[in-house]
Scaffold this motif. Structure first.
Motif, PDB file in Angstrom:
ATOM      1  N   GLY A   1     -55.255  36.422  24.182  1.00 60.70           N
ATOM      2  CA  GLY A   1     -55.301  35.561  23.009  1.00 60.70           C
ATOM      3  C   GLY A   1     -54.627  34.232  23.238  1.00 60.70           C
ATOM      4  O   GLY A   1     -54.325  33.833  24.374  1.00 60.70           O
ATOM      5  N   SER A   2     -54.348  33.535  22.139  1.00 55.76           N
ATOM      6  CA  SER A   2     -53.778  32.185  22.226  1.00 55.76           C
ATOM      7  C   SER A   2     -52.298  32.188  22.573  1.00 55.76           C
ATOM      8  O   SER A   2     -51.732  31.142  22.879  1.00 55.76           O
ATOM      9  CB  SER A   2     -53.980  31.452  20.898  1.00 55.76           C
ATOM     10  OG  SER A   2     -53.396  32.180  19.831  1.00 55.76           O
ATOM     11  N   GLY A   3     -51.634  33.360  22.534  1.00 51.96           N
ATOM     12  CA  GLY A   3     -50.220  33.440  22.896  1.00 51.96           C
ATOM     13  C   GLY A   3     -49.292  33.106  21.737  1.00 51.96           C
ATOM     14  O   GLY A   3     -49.722  32.689  20.659  1.00 51.96           O
ATOM     15  N   ILE A   4     -48.020  33.279  21.990  1.00 51.61           N
ATOM     16  CA  ILE A   4     -46.984  33.050  20.984  1.00 51.61           C
ATOM     17  C   ILE A   4     -45.971  32.059  21.538  1.00 51.61           C
ATOM     18  O   ILE A   4     -45.525  32.195  22.686  1.00 51.61           O
ATOM     19  CB  ILE A   4     -46.270  34.364  20.602  1.00 51.61           C
ATOM     20  CG1 ILE A   4     -47.291  35.406  20.134  1.00 51.61           C
ATOM     21  CG2 ILE A   4     -45.225  34.135  19.523  1.00 51.61           C
ATOM     22  CD1 ILE A   4     -46.704  36.793  19.970  1.00 51.61           C
ATOM     23  N   ALA A   5     -45.588  31.074  20.737  1.00 48.86           N
ATOM     24  CA  ALA A   5     -44.594  30.085  21.174  1.00 48.86           C
ATOM     25  C   ALA A   5     -43.257  30.753  21.441  1.00 48.86           C
ATOM     26  O   ALA A   5     -42.906  31.762  20.833  1.00 48.86           O
ATOM     27  CB  ALA A   5     -44.442  28.997  20.120  1.00 48.86           C
ATOM     28  N   GLU A   6     -42.501  30.169  22.351  1.00 52.99           N
ATOM     29  CA  GLU A   6     -41.224  30.768  22.752  1.00 52.99           C
ATOM     30  C   GLU A   6     -40.264  30.886  21.575  1.00 52.99           C
ATOM     31  O   GLU A   6     -39.553  31.885  21.426  1.00 52.99           O
ATOM     32  CB  GLU A   6     -40.593  29.934  23.863  1.00 52.99           C
ATOM     33  CG  GLU A   6     -39.334  30.543  24.458  1.00 52.99           C
ATOM     34  CD  GLU A   6     -38.804  29.768  25.641  1.00 52.99           C
ATOM     35  OE1 GLU A   6     -37.702  30.107  26.129  1.00 52.99           O
ATOM     36  OE2 GLU A   6     -39.483  28.822  26.081  1.00 52.99           O
TER      37      GLU A   6
END
Length: 358
Positions: A290-295
């Motif tokens: 998916g688009s991922g998660i910000a740190e």
């Protein structure tokens, strides 16, 4: 080293009493000497000693009786502050921060004093209650928001349906939206109930031996319609692992992680579920493309109602409780759940689960 301040405090108190006694006897010696000279009488040494001793103790008692009210007044002030602080806490005011030194310049010497320990305990209690109250208010605010949004939609579209001039297509679309929002409310209610039961520890916890690999495969097959509809490639690599855990509770963890992966994986993406055994624990990885998660969001992803992408969660009907439930259940099994992700490169959740929680 911890006993040194207490010993010094006692030693100083003893030294103070000795000094007062010496000053009292010295004053008695000069007073009796002055009186003897005035009346021109010189008593026997033993009698003079007894008179000086009695007068010295009388002066010592007089000094104590004079100083006593000031000491009691100081102690009364301390206790009044403590009682007032407890009353404020009982009324819901947790902004309490008492001075542990009681205004004394010798704060280091009073750290082990019972008063100081009591004050520190009250300060800690007030701080903890303040944090709990902030969490409670945030929780109520989040619940109100999550309930209010679908109710507003339901109310608005229900009013629109009263219009007799609506065509069939638009009417069906409005009914679908109402049905979706009702399902969202139902899911939110179920999740809140699960969290409440898990937090209260009333949920029956029945660890039994079972095959974790079979459980994962069965749940993945159950979700097949969802990932097939998005043409997602499902890569499953599981070892034969037997664990002793609550099978029903753990199924909730895997369902939440798999549903999240399907929800946020784009069309024709890929999801991988890997199960390995390392020593006395099982390692489960659920990764998506998916688009991922910000740190910055990864630090709060397991908080209740927290949504890394609020617009995306709104369209997908999420409430931000699934990962909180997964974390709670994992912790009940003395396990650990973590996330690693990069924007644009997908997300991986890793669960470390002991093979035996008995």
């Amino acid at each position: 080293m911890k006993r040194k301040p207490g010993f010094l405090h006692i030693a100083l108190n003893v030294l103070l009493v000795v000094c007062v006694v010496i000053l009292s006897w010295t004053a008695a010696f000069y007073i009796t000497g002055f009186l003897y000279s005035k009346v021109a009488w010189e008593p026997h040494d033993l009698l003079a000693f007894l008179i000086n001793a009695m007068l010295g103790f009388f002066i010592f008692g007089l000094a104590i009786s004079i100083a006593g009210p000031f000491v009691k007044r100081r102690e009364h002030h301390y206790w009044s502050e403590l009682i007032d602080a407890l009353r404020r806490i009982s009324r819901g005011d947790f902004r309490v921060n008492l001075d542990a030194g009681f205004g004394s310049a010798h704060n280091n010497q009073r750290q082990n004093h019972p008063y100081a320990q009591l004050v520190n305990s009250i300060n800690d209690m007030a701080a903890n209650l303040k944090v709990m109250e902030e969490l409670r208010q945030e929780f109520i605010s989040n619940v109100s928001h999550e309930i209010g949004s679908p109710l507003t939609s339901i109310s608005g579209f229900a009013k629109a349906l009263k219009n007799e001039n609506l065509d069939r297509e638009r009417r069906q679309r409005y009914l679908t939206i109402i049905e979706t929002e009702c399902l969202r409310l139902s899911k939110l209610s179920d999740n809140l109930m699960k969290l409440a039961v898990l937090d209260s520890e009333r949920h029956p916890f029945k660890p039994m031996p079972y095959r974790l690999d079979k459980q994962l495969i069965a749940l993945i097959l159950t979700c097949e319609p969802q990932w097939e509809a998005k043409k997602i490639e499902m890569d499953v690599d599981v070892e034969e692992v037997e664990v002793v855990a609550d099978e029903d509770l753990m199924s909730q963890v895997w369902v939440n992680l798999i549903h999240n992966a399907i929800k946020f994986t784009p069309y024709s993406g890929k999801i991988s579920v890997v199960l390995t055994r390392s020593g006395d624990q099982a390692i489960i990885r659920v990764a998506d493309t998916g688009s991922g998660i910000a740190e910055k969001d990864q630090l709060r992803i397991f908080e209740r109602f927290y949504k890394a992408d609020k617009s995306r969660e709104r369209t997908s009907g999420g409430s931000g409780l699934g990962l909180s439930i997964a974390q709670k259940i994992t912790e009940m099994h003395h396990g650990l759940i973590s996330v690693s992700s990069k924007l644009g490169e997908g997300t991986e959740f890793k669960v470390l689960l002991p093979l035996n929680v008995r």
